[in-house]
Scaffold this motif. Structure first.
Motif, short mmCIF file in Angstrom:
data_model
loop_
_atom_site.label_atom_id
_atom_site.label_comp_id
_atom_site.label_asym_id
_atom_site.label_seq_id
_atom_site.Cartn_x
_atom_site.Cartn_y
_atom_site.Cartn_z
N ARG A 20 7.68 -2.61 -6.24
CA ARG A 20 7.50 -1.37 -6.77
C ARG A 20 7.36 -0.54 -5.59
N ASP A 21 6.34 -0.86 -4.68
CA ASP A 21 5.81 0.05 -3.52
C ASP A 21 7.14 0.23 -2.57
N ARG A 24 9.71 2.73 -3.98
CA ARG A 24 8.96 3.83 -4.11
C ARG A 24 9.22 4.47 -2.59
N LYS A 25 8.70 3.73 -1.53
CA LYS A 25 8.63 4.28 -0.34
C LYS A 25 10.18 4.29 0.19
N GLU A 30 9.15 10.49 -4.32
CA GLU A 30 8.46 11.28 -4.95
C GLU A 30 7.96 10.75 -6.61
N HIS A 31 8.27 9.52 -6.81
CA HIS A 31 7.97 8.87 -7.84
C HIS A 31 6.48 8.43 -8.00
N THR A 32 6.05 8.90 -9.06
CA THR A 32 4.53 8.17 -9.19
C THR A 32 4.52 7.62 -10.44
N GLY A 33 3.41 6.73 -10.91
CA GLY A 33 3.17 6.18 -12.04
C GLY A 33 3.71 4.90 -12.31
N GLU A 34 3.55 4.12 -13.48
CA GLU A 34 3.79 2.62 -13.31
C GLU A 34 5.19 2.43 -14.08
#
Length: 124
Positions: A20-21, A24-25, A30-34
């Motif tokens: 997930r990290d 995102r990176k 810009e993505h936040t949350g689970e």
């Protein structure tokens, strides 16, 4: 007859937080949350699985392609994220391609199709 439109993909992994990290990176800073990661209207669901190994055995079997309008900009973003390049940028008759891998070894590509070529008529 109706043609279904793909809306999401599930990536099963033994290391969901790491994957997930990384996604995102590399692809959605810009993505936040689970929840699912929105990749331009296509959702990426990352799930802990006990029926998969830590690395994919056949990474070329399924390759997730990202069609981009500015290849250099996206390539720079991926470089800054430290992705593992499998095949560097290559110009082909149908456009420009580069292949990289996620931490589980799954292959992904960025593609900027040549203006004269329609993605619907091209096989990569």
């Amino acid at each position: 007859m109706t043609t279904p439109k793909p809306g999401s993909i599930l990536l099963g992994t033994t290391q969901p937080a790491v994957l997930r990290d990384w996604y995102r990176k590399a692809l959605a800073p810009e993505h936040t949350g689970e929840g699912p990661i929105d990749l331009g209207g296509f959702l990426l669901v990352i799930d802990q699985r006990d029926d998969v190994g830590s690395k994919t055995n056949e990474p070329g079997r399924v390759i997730l392609n990202f069609h981009v309008d500015n290849f250099d900009e996206v390539e720079e973003q991926l470089q800054a994220a430290g992705v593992d390049w499998i095949a560097p940028a290559e110009d082909r008759p149908s456009g420009r391609f580069a292949t990289f891998a996620d931490p589980d070894g799954n292959y992904l590509q960025i593609i900027q199709f040549a203006e004269r070529v329609s993605p619907a008529s091209t096989h990569t």
